[in-house]
Design an enzyme around this catalytic site. Structure first.
Site, short mmCIF file in Angstrom:
data_model
loop_
_atom_site.label_atom_id
_atom_site.label_comp_id
_atom_site.label_asym_id
_atom_site.label_seq_id
_atom_site.Cartn_x
_atom_site.Cartn_y
_atom_site.Cartn_z
CG ASN A 130 46.77 36.79 43.12
OD1 ASN A 130 46.69 37.43 44.21
ND2 ASN A 130 46.85 37.17 41.95
CG HIS B 49 48.42 40.14 38.94
ND1 HIS B 49 47.34 40.80 38.49
CD2 HIS B 49 47.95 38.85 39.18
CE1 HIS B 49 46.34 39.93 38.37
NE2 HIS B 49 46.78 38.56 38.55
CD GLU C 217 47.66 35.40 36.14
OE1 GLU C 217 46.99 34.50 36.92
OE2 GLU C 217 47.71 36.63 36.53
N GLY D 31 39.41 36.47 35.98
CA GLY D 31 38.39 37.01 36.85
C GLY D 31 36.85 37.10 35.78
P1 PGA Z 1 41.25 34.20 38.40
O1 PGA Z 1 42.71 35.22 38.77
O2 PGA Z 1 41.49 32.93 38.50
O3 PGA Z 1 40.26 34.80 39.39
O4 PGA Z 1 41.00 34.46 37.09
C1 PGA Z 1 43.97 34.99 38.31
C2 PGA Z 1 45.03 35.84 38.82
O5 PGA Z 1 44.67 36.88 38.46
O6 PGA Z 1 45.87 35.56 39.03
#
Ligand code: PGA
Length: 256
Positions: free
Chosen positions: A11, A96, A168, A174
């Site tokens: 993503n 998301h 998630e 993040g």
């Molecule tokens: P990340 O994001 O790997 O940067 O934590 C995952 C996502 O939001 O799909």
């Protein structure tokens, strides 16, 4: 041999101009092509879908969008329809947590998008997950179960079996603070898959691919993929790294 083909999706979020996207794909292409046993999906921003699609021609690497509207066409300024996405992509990320949190996306909107995706032969990657507050309040199971049921409401079992779900936890996205593989397995194996089984039957639930997402990196990916119910990953930050993303894909090959 696992019955479910492992899947790793990148993503890219709101990153990369067309030129930058081309450079990133060039840098990763050989590494990604080398792992055909894993379904690999790149999800660039809309503006880079066409150029990336052209670069992926003749490969078995798939393309996904990060969002779409549910209507075929119409007066929806600034939106992109399922027909438009399906011109280039085979997958679409839906619901998301960033869309839910910053753009007011509701469970009902996610449900409409899931139906629209399936009717355009797009595979939806439906994101679910609890916030830190919900987790602290002991609401993880209820939140995740509710999001799964709402997003897939009204589907036939054979349609539900085609959906990909990405668990998630919002607090892990993040932040560099991934869930532990055991925690992710617990939510996926003891909440999400049983919820699917109850709603759509055991056969459909057995076929649904469920990914973990949230700070997946090259160094921690393998530990998720040894869990029995984690069929791959939805990767944000590390999908922009031409070394790490193919390394995560290679780690997923162990499940195939
Ligand atoms: P990340 O994001 O790997 O940067 O934590 C995952 C996502 O939001 O799909």
């Amino acid at each position: 041999m696992n019955a479910r083909t492992p899947l790793v999706a990148g993503n890219w979020k709101m990153h990369k101009t067309v030129e930058e996207a081309r450079q990133l794909v060039w840098a990763m292409l050989d590494g990604l092509r080398a792992v055909p046993e894993v379904e690999r999906v790149l999800c660039p921003p809309f503006t880079a879908l066409l150029p990336v699609a052209q670069m992926l021609l003749g490969t078995d690497i798939r393309l996904g969008a990060q969002n779409m509207h549910w209507e075929e066409e119409g007066a929806y300024t600034g939106e992109i329809s399922p027909r438009m996405v399906a011109e280039f992509a085979q997958f679409v990320i839906l619901g998301h947590s960033e869309r839910r949190a910053y753009f007011g996306e509701t469970d009902d909107m996610v449900r409409r998008k899931v139906h629209a995706a399936l009717s355009h032969k797009l595979t939806p990657i439906v994101c679910v997950g609890e916030t830190l507050e919900q987790r602290r309040a002991g609401q993880t199971e209820a939140v995740v179960r509710g999001q799964v049921l709402a997003a897939l409401d009204g589907l036939q079992p054979e349609q539900a079996a085609r959906v990909v779900i990405a668990y998630e936890p919002v607090w892990a996205i993040g932040t560099g603070e991934a869930a532990t593989p055991e925690e992710a397995q617990r939510v996926i194996g003891q909440v999400i898959r049983p919820t699917l089984a109850k709603a759509f039957g055991h056969e459909a639930a057995r076929r649904v691919r469920i990914l973990y997402g949230g700070s997946v990196k090259a160094h921690n990916a393998a530990a998720f993929f040894v869990q029995p119910d984690i069929d791959g990953a939805l990767v944000g930050g590390a999908s922009l790294d031409p070394e790490q993303f193919p390394a995560i894909v290679r780690a997923a090959a162990a499940r195939a």
